[in-house]
Design a protein around this motif. Structure first.
Motif, short mmCIF file in Angstrom:
data_model
loop_
_atom_site.label_atom_id
_atom_site.label_comp_id
_atom_site.label_asym_id
_atom_site.label_seq_id
_atom_site.Cartn_x
_atom_site.Cartn_y
_atom_site.Cartn_z
N ILE A 72 0.82 -1.22 0.00
CA ILE A 72 0.00 0.00 0.00
C ILE A 72 0.85 1.26 0.00
N ASN A 73 1.77 1.38 0.94
CA ASN A 73 2.58 2.61 1.02
C ASN A 73 3.51 2.77 -0.18
N GLU A 74 4.07 1.64 -0.65
CA GLU A 74 4.98 1.69 -1.79
C GLU A 74 4.25 2.13 -3.06
N ARG A 75 3.04 1.61 -3.27
CA ARG A 75 2.26 1.98 -4.45
C ARG A 75 1.76 3.43 -4.36
N GLU A 76 1.46 3.88 -3.14
CA GLU A 76 1.05 5.27 -2.97
C GLU A 76 2.19 6.20 -3.35
N SER A 77 3.41 5.88 -2.92
CA SER A 77 4.58 6.69 -3.27
C SER A 77 4.84 6.66 -4.77
N LYS A 78 4.68 5.49 -5.38
CA LYS A 78 4.88 5.35 -6.82
C LYS A 78 3.85 6.17 -7.59
N TYR A 79 2.63 6.19 -7.10
CA TYR A 79 1.55 6.95 -7.74
C TYR A 79 1.91 8.43 -7.87
N LYS A 80 2.53 8.98 -6.84
CA LYS A 80 2.87 10.41 -6.83
C LYS A 80 3.85 10.77 -7.92
N ASP A 81 4.65 9.81 -8.36
CA ASP A 81 5.68 10.09 -9.36
C ASP A 81 5.23 9.80 -10.79
N LEU A 82 4.02 9.32 -10.95
CA LEU A 82 3.54 8.98 -12.29
C LEU A 82 3.21 10.24 -13.09
N ASP A 83 3.29 10.12 -14.42
CA ASP A 83 2.86 11.22 -15.29
C ASP A 83 1.37 11.50 -15.08
N THR A 84 1.00 12.76 -15.23
CA THR A 84 -0.38 13.17 -15.02
C THR A 84 -1.35 12.38 -15.88
N ILE A 85 -0.96 12.09 -17.11
CA ILE A 85 -1.88 11.38 -18.01
C ILE A 85 -2.18 9.98 -17.51
N VAL A 86 -1.22 9.36 -16.80
CA VAL A 86 -1.45 8.03 -16.21
C VAL A 86 -2.31 8.17 -14.96
N LYS A 87 -2.05 9.20 -14.17
CA LYS A 87 -2.87 9.42 -12.96
C LYS A 87 -4.34 9.58 -13.31
N HIS A 88 -4.60 10.21 -14.44
CA HIS A 88 -5.99 10.42 -14.86
C HIS A 88 -6.70 9.09 -15.15
N GLN A 89 -5.94 8.02 -15.39
CA GLN A 89 -6.54 6.72 -15.67
C GLN A 89 -6.88 5.95 -14.39
N PHE A 90 -6.39 6.43 -13.25
CA PHE A 90 -6.48 5.62 -12.03
C PHE A 90 -7.90 5.35 -11.54
N PRO A 91 -8.82 6.31 -11.59
CA PRO A 91 -10.18 5.95 -11.18
C PRO A 91 -10.72 4.76 -11.98
N SER A 92 -10.49 4.78 -13.28
CA SER A 92 -10.95 3.66 -14.13
C SER A 92 -10.15 2.40 -13.85
N LEU A 93 -8.85 2.54 -13.60
CA LEU A 93 -8.01 1.38 -13.32
C LEU A 93 -8.43 0.69 -12.02
N LEU A 94 -8.68 1.48 -10.98
CA LEU A 94 -9.09 0.89 -9.71
C LEU A 94 -10.43 0.15 -9.84
N LYS A 95 -11.35 0.77 -10.54
CA LYS A 95 -12.64 0.10 -10.75
C LYS A 95 -12.46 -1.17 -11.58
N ALA A 96 -11.56 -1.10 -12.56
CA ALA A 96 -11.30 -2.28 -13.39
C ALA A 96 -10.71 -3.41 -12.55
N ALA A 97 -9.77 -3.07 -11.67
CA ALA A 97 -9.15 -4.08 -10.80
C ALA A 97 -10.19 -4.75 -9.91
N VAL A 98 -11.08 -3.93 -9.35
CA VAL A 98 -12.11 -4.48 -8.47
C VAL A 98 -13.11 -5.32 -9.25
#
Length: 341
Positions: A255-281
């Motif tokens: 959890i903490n490692e992925r949170e830290s990694k998320y902060k360093d991602l390009d903005t265009i990838v961050k914008h995909q995360f709501p859809s990615l999380l729902k896809a994972a679930v």
């Protein structure tokens, strides 16, 4: 200006040459038919005549577009000159190979008509300006403009701008359309030809510290496969891709490692995360539902597997809060969690 307007092509030619001679001799010029608030009326008038005459020349096949370039090079400032030549390139889309040059197998530009009149550095500026003109013209709405922008960025050697545009065109990755599929294919071909092996393109991106764009492109392409698998209800396949990407936590320790990694991602990838999380679930929920429906009974092994899937969804829910995902995303995760009890 009267001579240019009333004397036809010959009058325009004479007016343009007269303006050039007077401007070069520092003789003040002004269009007597108009008042001017400009601080440099001479330059404004000379520039207007040059652009107008060059426009006539580019339409005359007997003279060729090269003559138009030659006159636009005489504009009072280099910025004006490069901007007008870029505009001319944009108007000459059916002759780009002749004007701008062609690419060899390594993705390196071979000289074109522009190179007869300009230094290589100025040609690159012109090609980049022309590409930017097409990109600003609405590449999401007009595939032709996007293709022209891509070609000109490639000719200019602006591989970072090209890759950035491709990343933009294949996003958002959860949308499926003819255009998205087209640009996914183009992006894959670009990667295979120029980035998956040593090339001038790759070495240029490396020397300019732009390899992050390649990583972003690969991430977006992987995300596309996630959503494609989910549309076909291939939940296990989608989950395996998500697990391989290592973007979201699937264990408590991550959890903490992925949170830290998320902060360093390009903005265009961050914008995909709501859809990615729902896809994972959704993938985990689909796997959970399949196991329950296929198992003859809930033995210890099955129970452990179901519990593991539930925990993974819980970790994703925690992660969605830590990364400030939209309320709608967290509510969707919670809804599916409830269905997995």
């Amino acid at each position: 200006m009267f001579l240019a307007q009333s004397g036809g092509a010959i009058g325009l030619l004479q007016a343009t040459h007269l303006a050039l001679v007077l401007s070069t001799s520092k003789v003040p010029l002004q269009d007597l038919g108009q008042s001017s608030n400009s601080s440099s009326p001479s330059n404004d008038l000379t520039a207007a005549l040059l652009v107008k005459y060059a426009s006539c020349l580019e339409q005359d096949p007997a003279l060729g577009i090269g003559k138009a370039f030659d006159y636009l090079r005489k504009l009072p400032t280099q910025e004006q000159s490069l901007q007008e030549i870029a505009a001319l390139v944009c108007r000459s889309i059916y002759h780009l190979d002749q004007i701008c040059g062609t690419l060899n197998n390594d993705g390196v530009r071979q000289p074109g008509e522009l190179d007869k009149y300009m230094k290589r550095e100025d040609v690159i500026i012109v090609l980049t300006k022309a590409a930017d003109n097409f990109r600003r013209g609405g590449v999401h709405e007009d595939r032709t403009k996007a293709e022209l922008a891509a070609k000109l960025f490639m000719l200019a050697g602006k591989y970072d701008s090209l890759l950035s545009m491709l990343n933009d065109l294949i996003s958002p990755t959860d949308v499926d359309s003819d255009d998205k599929r087209y640009w996914w294919t183009q992006s894959e071909q670009f990667y295979t030809h120029y980035l998956a092996q040593p090339s001038v393109v790759l070495s240029t991106l490396e020397s300019e510290n732009n390899t992050r764009l390649v990583t972003t492109n690969r991430t977006l392409m992987e995300l596309r496969h996630v959503f494609s698998s989910l549309r076909q209800e291939k939940h296990q396949e989608a989950f395996e891709i998500i697990n391989r990407m290592q973007l979201v936590p699937l264990t408590q320790e991550e959890i903490n490692e992925r949170e830290s990694k998320y902060k360093d991602l390009d903005t265009i990838v961050k914008h995909q995360f709501p859809s990615l999380l729902k896809a994972a679930v959704h993938a985990l929920h689909g796997m959970h539902r399949r196991i329950k429906s296929e198992a003859p009974g809930v033995d210890e092994s099955t129970s452990f597997h179901l519990k593991d899937l539930q925990n993974k969804v819980r970790f994703l829910y925690i992660f969605s809060g830590l990364t400030s995902m939209p309320t709608e995303t967290k509510e969707e995760i919670q809804r599916l969690r409830n269905n997995m009890i």
